[in-house]
Design a protein around this motif. Structure first.
Motif, mmCIF file in Angstrom:
data_model
loop_
_atom_site.group_PDB
_atom_site.id
_atom_site.type_symbol
_atom_site.label_atom_id
_atom_site.label_comp_id
_atom_site.label_asym_id
_atom_site.label_seq_id
_atom_site.Cartn_x
_atom_site.Cartn_y
_atom_site.Cartn_z
ATOM 1 N N GLU A 1 0.532 -1.110 0.219
ATOM 2 C CA GLU A 1 -0.134 -0.069 -0.312
ATOM 3 C C GLU A 1 0.495 1.197 -0.159
ATOM 4 N N PHE A 2 0.278 1.945 -0.796
ATOM 5 C CA PHE A 2 0.861 3.731 -0.727
ATOM 6 C C PHE A 2 0.491 4.608 -0.403
ATOM 7 N N TYR A 3 1.445 5.351 0.505
ATOM 8 C CA TYR A 3 0.600 6.202 1.293
ATOM 9 C C TYR A 3 1.471 7.545 0.683
ATOM 10 N N CYS A 4 0.288 9.123 0.640
ATOM 11 C CA CYS A 4 1.193 9.682 0.345
ATOM 12 C C CYS A 4 0.580 11.149 1.552
ATOM 13 N N PRO A 5 2.132 11.741 1.245
ATOM 14 C CA PRO A 5 2.357 12.786 2.717
ATOM 15 C C PRO A 5 1.411 13.922 2.998
ATOM 16 N N ARG A 6 0.343 14.088 3.850
ATOM 17 C CA ARG A 6 0.247 15.302 3.398
ATOM 18 C C ARG A 6 1.072 16.708 4.023
ATOM 19 N N TRP A 7 1.977 16.412 4.722
ATOM 20 C CA TRP A 7 3.529 17.383 4.932
ATOM 21 C C TRP A 7 3.366 18.157 3.464
ATOM 22 N N GLY A 8 3.394 18.986 2.753
ATOM 23 C CA GLY A 8 4.264 19.850 1.305
ATOM 24 C C GLY A 8 2.894 20.104 0.784
ATOM 25 N N SER A 9 1.393 19.869 1.209
ATOM 26 C CA SER A 9 0.393 20.227 0.748
ATOM 27 C C SER A 9 -1.246 20.611 1.754
ATOM 28 N N GLU A 10 -0.473 21.157 2.661
ATOM 29 C CA GLU A 10 -1.372 21.814 4.000
ATOM 30 C C GLU A 10 -1.836 22.648 3.340
ATOM 31 N N HIS A 11 -1.838 23.372 1.756
ATOM 32 C CA HIS A 11 -1.460 24.876 1.783
ATOM 33 C C HIS A 11 -3.161 24.646 0.547
ATOM 34 N N LEU A 12 -3.161 23.265 0.152
ATOM 35 C CA LEU A 12 -4.351 22.589 -0.471
ATOM 36 C C LEU A 12 -5.536 22.236 0.505
ATOM 37 N N GLU A 13 -7.251 22.830 0.404
ATOM 38 C CA GLU A 13 -7.956 21.942 1.076
ATOM 39 C C GLU A 13 -8.316 20.837 1.195
ATOM 40 N N TRP A 14 -9.016 19.941 2.387
ATOM 41 C CA TRP A 14 -8.468 18.829 2.342
ATOM 42 C C TRP A 14 -9.409 17.906 1.864
ATOM 43 N N ASP A 15 -10.376 18.290 0.851
ATOM 44 C CA ASP A 15 -11.575 17.771 -0.202
ATOM 45 C C ASP A 15 -10.430 17.788 -1.538
ATOM 46 N N VAL A 16 -9.886 18.921 -1.772
ATOM 47 C CA VAL A 16 -8.559 19.027 -3.123
ATOM 48 C C VAL A 16 -7.644 17.877 -2.847
ATOM 49 N N PHE A 17 -6.827 17.958 -1.733
ATOM 50 C CA PHE A 17 -5.441 17.327 -1.475
ATOM 51 C C PHE A 17 -6.130 16.143 -1.753
ATOM 52 N N LEU A 18 -7.173 14.770 -1.130
ATOM 53 C CA LEU A 18 -7.499 13.891 -1.452
ATOM 54 C C LEU A 18 -8.348 13.674 -2.887
ATOM 55 N N LYS A 19 -8.449 14.218 -3.384
ATOM 56 C CA LYS A 19 -9.349 13.904 -4.522
ATOM 57 C C LYS A 19 -7.561 13.876 -5.660
ATOM 58 N N ASN A 20 -6.795 15.081 -5.493
ATOM 59 C CA ASN A 20 -5.438 13.926 -5.701
ATOM 60 C C ASN A 20 -4.449 13.261 -5.435
ATOM 61 N N VAL A 21 -4.483 12.792 -4.397
ATOM 62 C CA VAL A 21 -3.999 11.460 -3.598
ATOM 63 C C VAL A 21 -4.740 10.782 -4.611
ATOM 64 N N LYS A 22 -6.749 10.082 -4.590
ATOM 65 C CA LYS A 22 -6.461 9.470 -4.859
ATOM 66 C C LYS A 22 -6.262 9.522 -6.468
ATOM 67 N N ASP A 23 -6.775 10.259 -7.215
ATOM 68 C CA ASP A 23 -6.678 10.561 -8.968
ATOM 69 C C ASP A 23 -5.202 9.460 -9.086
ATOM 70 N N ALA A 24 -4.265 9.694 -7.948
ATOM 71 C CA ALA A 24 -2.751 9.754 -8.529
ATOM 72 C C ALA A 24 -2.379 8.056 -8.702
ATOM 73 N N GLY A 25 -3.198 7.621 -7.467
ATOM 74 C CA GLY A 25 -3.371 6.322 -7.568
ATOM 75 C C GLY A 25 -2.628 6.069 -6.011
ATOM 76 N N PHE A 26 -2.862 6.487 -4.917
ATOM 77 C CA PHE A 26 -2.654 6.335 -3.851
ATOM 78 C C PHE A 26 -3.537 5.098 -2.905
ATOM 79 N N ASP A 27 -2.998 4.768 -2.496
ATOM 80 C CA ASP A 27 -4.175 4.164 -1.499
ATOM 81 C C ASP A 27 -4.125 5.194 0.709
ATOM 82 N N GLY A 28 -4.032 5.494 0.402
ATOM 83 C CA GLY A 28 -4.251 6.288 1.637
ATOM 84 C C GLY A 28 -2.912 7.965 1.734
#
Length: 272
Positions: free
Chosen positions: A4-31
Protein backbone atom coordinates in the motif's frame (compact mmCIF):
# COMPACT_ATOMS: atom_id res chain seq x y z
CA UNK A 1 1.61 -9.61 -0.48
CA UNK A 2 -0.12 -6.28 -0.96
CA UNK A 3 1.96 -3.09 -0.97
CA UNK A 4 0.00 0.00 0.00
CA UNK A 5 1.29 3.43 -0.96
CA UNK A 6 0.64 6.52 1.15
CA UNK A 7 0.99 10.16 0.20
CA UNK A 8 2.29 12.65 2.78
CA UNK A 9 0.05 15.54 3.76
CA UNK A 10 3.35 17.34 4.48
CA UNK A 11 3.91 19.88 1.73
CA UNK A 12 0.25 20.09 0.69
CA UNK A 13 -1.12 21.85 3.76
CA UNK A 14 -2.02 24.84 1.58
CA UNK A 15 -4.68 22.75 -0.16
CA UNK A 16 -8.13 22.17 1.25
CA UNK A 17 -8.50 18.59 2.44
CA UNK A 18 -11.07 17.63 -0.21
CA UNK A 19 -8.88 19.01 -3.01
CA UNK A 20 -5.81 17.27 -1.64
CA UNK A 21 -7.61 13.95 -1.17
CA UNK A 22 -8.99 14.02 -4.70
CA UNK A 23 -5.44 14.56 -6.00
CA UNK A 24 -4.19 11.66 -3.86
CA UNK A 25 -6.93 9.33 -5.08
CA UNK A 26 -6.51 10.32 -8.72
CA UNK A 27 -2.76 9.72 -8.50
CA UNK A 28 -3.30 6.12 -7.39
CA UNK A 29 -2.31 6.24 -3.72
CA UNK A 30 -4.04 4.01 -1.18
CA UNK A 31 -4.01 6.53 1.64
CA UNK A 32 -2.46 9.49 3.40
CA UNK A 33 0.19 9.81 6.08
CA UNK A 34 -0.68 12.79 8.24
CA UNK A 35 1.74 14.39 10.70
CA UNK A 36 -0.74 15.21 13.44
CA UNK A 37 0.11 18.21 15.60
CA UNK A 38 -0.80 17.85 19.25
CA UNK A 39 -2.72 21.14 19.17
CA UNK A 40 -5.42 19.76 16.88
CA UNK A 41 -8.88 19.33 18.37
CA UNK A 42 -10.62 15.98 18.47
CA UNK A 43 -13.47 17.49 16.45
CA UNK A 44 -11.13 18.53 13.64
CA UNK A 45 -9.48 15.13 13.71
CA UNK A 46 -12.86 13.41 13.37
CA UNK A 47 -13.70 15.68 10.43
CA UNK A 48 -10.46 14.77 8.65
CA UNK A 49 -11.05 11.08 9.30
CA UNK A 50 -14.52 11.33 7.75
CA UNK A 51 -13.15 13.09 4.64
CA UNK A 52 -10.65 10.27 4.15
CA UNK A 53 -13.43 7.69 4.34
CA UNK A 54 -15.51 9.70 1.88
CA UNK A 55 -12.62 9.46 -0.61
CA UNK A 56 -12.04 5.77 0.20
CA UNK A 57 -8.52 6.46 1.47
CA UNK A 58 -6.71 4.97 4.46
CA UNK A 59 -4.84 6.85 7.18
CA UNK A 60 -1.46 6.55 8.84
CA UNK A 61 -0.97 9.03 11.66
CA UNK A 62 2.48 10.43 12.34
CA UNK A 63 3.63 11.70 15.71
CA UNK A 64 6.34 14.34 15.44
CA UNK A 65 5.90 17.37 17.66
CA UNK A 66 6.85 16.36 21.20
CA UNK A 67 9.85 18.67 21.56
CA UNK A 68 9.94 19.29 25.33
CA UNK A 69 13.59 18.91 26.51
CA UNK A 70 12.62 18.14 30.10
CA UNK A 71 12.08 14.39 30.14
CA UNK A 72 9.17 14.28 32.60
CA UNK A 73 7.25 16.92 30.63
CA UNK A 74 8.16 15.16 27.40
CA UNK A 75 6.85 11.85 28.73
CA UNK A 76 3.55 13.46 29.73
CA UNK A 77 3.17 15.24 26.37
CA UNK A 78 3.85 11.99 24.49
CA UNK A 79 1.16 10.22 26.52
CA UNK A 80 -1.28 13.07 25.84
CA UNK A 81 -0.76 12.71 22.07
CA UNK A 82 -1.71 9.06 22.24
CA UNK A 83 -4.78 9.93 24.27
CA UNK A 84 -5.78 12.36 21.50
CA UNK A 85 -5.70 9.69 18.78
CA UNK A 86 -6.85 6.56 20.60
CA UNK A 87 -10.29 6.43 18.98
CA UNK A 88 -9.19 7.28 15.43
CA UNK A 89 -9.35 4.52 12.83
CA UNK A 90 -5.83 4.17 11.44
CA UNK A 91 -3.75 1.58 9.61
CA UNK A 92 -0.86 2.27 11.97
CA UNK A 93 0.96 5.03 13.80
CA UNK A 94 4.39 6.22 12.78
CA UNK A 95 6.15 7.83 15.72
CA UNK A 96 9.18 10.10 15.78
CA UNK A 97 10.10 9.12 19.30
CA UNK A 98 12.26 10.56 22.06
CA UNK A 99 15.31 12.77 21.73
CA UNK A 100 18.88 12.12 20.71
CA UNK A 101 20.11 13.61 24.02
CA UNK A 102 17.84 11.58 26.31
CA UNK A 103 19.49 8.66 28.06
CA UNK A 104 19.05 5.09 26.83
CA UNK A 105 16.79 4.43 29.81
CA UNK A 106 14.65 7.52 29.17
CA UNK A 107 14.12 6.71 25.50
CA UNK A 108 13.30 3.12 26.45
CA UNK A 109 10.65 4.45 28.83
CA UNK A 110 9.01 6.28 25.92
CA UNK A 111 9.16 3.15 23.78
CA UNK A 112 7.48 1.21 26.60
CA UNK A 113 4.73 3.85 26.79
CA UNK A 114 4.06 3.44 23.07
CA UNK A 115 4.10 -0.36 23.28
CA UNK A 116 1.59 -0.30 26.15
CA UNK A 117 -0.71 1.93 24.09
CA UNK A 118 -0.32 -0.30 21.03
CA UNK A 119 -1.33 -3.42 22.93
CA UNK A 120 -4.20 -1.76 24.80
CA UNK A 121 -5.70 -0.33 21.61
CA UNK A 122 -4.65 -2.99 19.09
CA UNK A 123 -2.81 -0.42 16.97
CA UNK A 124 0.53 -1.06 15.29
CA UNK A 125 3.15 1.55 16.16
CA UNK A 126 6.36 1.89 14.18
CA UNK A 127 9.15 4.18 15.38
CA UNK A 128 10.75 6.26 12.66
CA UNK A 129 14.49 6.36 12.11
CA UNK A 130 14.98 10.11 12.29
CA UNK A 131 17.57 12.70 13.16
CA UNK A 132 17.08 14.37 16.55
CA UNK A 133 15.16 11.32 17.89
CA UNK A 134 16.23 8.18 19.78
CA UNK A 135 16.90 6.50 16.42
CA UNK A 136 19.04 9.21 14.83
CA UNK A 137 21.81 6.86 13.67
CA UNK A 138 22.07 3.26 12.58
CA UNK A 139 24.58 2.20 15.24
CA UNK A 140 22.64 4.02 17.99
CA UNK A 141 19.39 2.26 17.08
CA UNK A 142 20.92 -1.22 17.20
CA UNK A 143 20.93 -1.61 21.03
CA UNK A 144 17.31 -0.44 21.22
CA UNK A 145 16.32 -3.15 18.74
CA UNK A 146 18.33 -5.74 20.65
CA UNK A 147 16.80 -4.74 23.99
CA UNK A 148 13.22 -4.50 22.73
CA UNK A 149 12.32 -7.58 20.64
CA UNK A 150 8.84 -6.20 19.87
CA UNK A 151 10.16 -2.86 18.60
CA UNK A 152 9.10 -2.14 15.01
CA UNK A 153 10.54 0.67 12.95
CA UNK A 154 9.65 2.94 10.08
CA UNK A 155 12.80 2.90 8.01
CA UNK A 156 13.67 6.35 6.71
CA UNK A 157 17.24 5.46 5.92
CA UNK A 158 17.89 8.85 4.31
CA UNK A 159 18.49 10.22 7.82
CA UNK A 160 21.07 7.58 8.65
CA UNK A 161 22.90 8.15 5.37
CA UNK A 162 23.17 11.86 6.13
CA UNK A 163 24.27 11.30 9.75
CA UNK A 164 26.91 8.73 8.81
CA UNK A 165 28.06 10.58 5.68
CA UNK A 166 28.09 7.20 3.97
CA UNK A 167 25.85 4.55 2.49
CA UNK A 168 26.45 2.53 5.66
CA UNK A 169 28.77 0.04 3.99
CA UNK A 170 30.66 -0.37 7.27
CA UNK A 171 27.53 -1.00 9.37
CA UNK A 172 26.21 -4.15 7.71
CA UNK A 173 25.26 -5.94 10.93
CA UNK A 174 23.33 -3.00 12.36
CA UNK A 175 21.64 -2.37 9.04
CA UNK A 176 20.60 -6.02 8.67
CA UNK A 177 18.94 -5.90 12.09
CA UNK A 178 17.08 -2.72 11.17
CA UNK A 179 15.85 -4.22 7.90
CA UNK A 180 14.57 -7.26 9.79
CA UNK A 181 12.40 -5.08 12.04
CA UNK A 182 11.02 -2.65 9.44
CA UNK A 183 7.22 -2.61 9.09
CA UNK A 184 6.81 0.74 7.32
CA UNK A 185 9.02 2.54 4.81
CA UNK A 186 9.52 6.22 4.15
CA UNK A 187 10.72 6.13 0.57
CA UNK A 188 12.80 9.27 0.51
CA UNK A 189 16.28 9.15 -1.02
CA UNK A 190 19.09 10.79 0.91
CA UNK A 191 22.77 11.23 0.17
CA UNK A 192 25.97 11.47 2.15
CA UNK A 193 25.60 15.22 2.66
CA UNK A 194 21.87 15.52 3.22
CA UNK A 195 18.53 13.76 3.80
CA UNK A 196 17.01 14.43 0.37
CA UNK A 197 18.43 14.44 -3.15
CA UNK A 198 17.19 17.24 -5.34
CA UNK A 199 15.51 14.89 -7.82
CA UNK A 200 15.82 11.07 -7.86
CA UNK A 201 15.08 11.08 -11.59
CA UNK A 202 18.34 12.91 -12.31
CA UNK A 203 21.35 10.82 -13.45
CA UNK A 204 23.66 12.38 -10.85
CA UNK A 205 21.56 10.81 -8.08
CA UNK A 206 21.29 7.27 -9.44
CA UNK A 207 23.94 5.94 -7.06
CA UNK A 208 21.97 7.23 -4.08
CA UNK A 209 18.69 5.90 -5.49
CA UNK A 210 20.17 2.47 -6.13
CA UNK A 211 21.48 2.15 -2.57
CA UNK A 212 18.01 2.90 -1.22
CA UNK A 213 16.32 0.54 -3.67
CA UNK A 214 18.55 -2.33 -2.57
CA UNK A 215 17.59 -1.72 1.08
CA UNK A 216 13.90 -1.60 0.20
CA UNK A 217 14.30 -4.76 -1.93
CA UNK A 218 15.54 -6.65 1.13
CA UNK A 219 12.50 -5.59 3.17
CA UNK A 220 10.14 -6.68 0.39
CA UNK A 221 11.95 -10.01 0.07
CA UNK A 222 11.73 -10.65 3.82
CA UNK A 223 8.04 -9.77 3.98
CA UNK A 224 7.23 -12.08 1.06
CA UNK A 225 9.23 -14.96 2.56
CA UNK A 226 7.30 -14.50 5.80
CA UNK A 227 4.01 -14.59 3.88
CA UNK A 228 3.05 -11.22 5.35
CA UNK A 229 -0.16 -9.73 4.01
CA UNK A 230 0.68 -6.02 3.69
CA UNK A 231 3.60 -3.62 3.59
CA UNK A 232 3.01 0.14 3.79
CA UNK A 233 5.20 2.69 2.02
CA UNK A 234 4.97 6.47 2.22
CA UNK A 235 6.73 8.37 -0.56
CA UNK A 236 8.01 11.07 1.74
CA UNK A 237 9.97 13.55 -0.32
CA UNK A 238 9.42 16.85 1.43
CA UNK A 239 8.90 20.52 0.55
CA UNK A 240 11.46 23.28 1.25
CA UNK A 241 13.74 23.31 3.14
CA UNK A 242 14.04 19.56 2.51
CA UNK A 243 13.57 20.41 -1.15
CA UNK A 244 16.53 22.52 -2.26
CA UNK A 245 15.58 25.99 -3.51
CA UNK A 246 17.15 28.61 -5.74
CA UNK A 247 19.11 31.29 -3.87
CA UNK A 248 17.27 34.58 -3.34
CA UNK A 249 13.98 33.41 -4.95
CA UNK A 250 13.35 30.35 -2.71
CA UNK A 251 11.79 28.61 -5.70
CA UNK A 252 12.05 24.81 -5.34
CA UNK A 253 14.33 23.08 -7.84
CA UNK A 254 11.78 20.34 -8.50
CA UNK A 255 8.15 19.46 -7.83
CA UNK A 256 7.65 17.59 -4.56
CA UNK A 257 4.32 16.21 -5.78
CA UNK A 258 5.75 14.95 -9.09
CA UNK A 259 8.67 13.25 -7.30
CA UNK A 260 6.42 11.48 -4.81
CA UNK A 261 4.19 10.22 -7.62
CA UNK A 262 7.30 9.11 -9.53
CA UNK A 263 8.65 7.14 -6.56
CA UNK A 264 5.25 5.52 -6.03
CA UNK A 265 5.06 4.47 -9.68
CA UNK A 266 8.69 3.30 -9.70
CA UNK A 267 8.14 1.04 -6.69
CA UNK A 268 4.78 -0.23 -7.94
CA UNK A 269 6.44 -1.35 -11.16
CA UNK A 270 9.43 -2.80 -9.31
CA UNK A 271 7.48 -4.85 -6.78
CA UNK A 272 4.22 -5.79 -8.51
Amino acid sequence: MIIEFYCPRWGSEHLEWDVFLKNVKDAGFDGVEYALASIISKEELRSISKKLKDHNLKLILQHFDTYEPDFNKHDAAYANWFDLVKNVEVVKINSQTGKDFFSFEENNQLLALAEKFAKANNIEICHETHRNKFSFACHITKPFLETNPELKITLDVSHWVAVAESYLEDQAESMALALSRTEHIHARVGHTQGPQVTDPRAPEWQEALNHHLLWWDKIIERKKLNNDDVLTITTEFGPPPYMVTEPFTSNPLASQWDINVYIKDLLKERYN
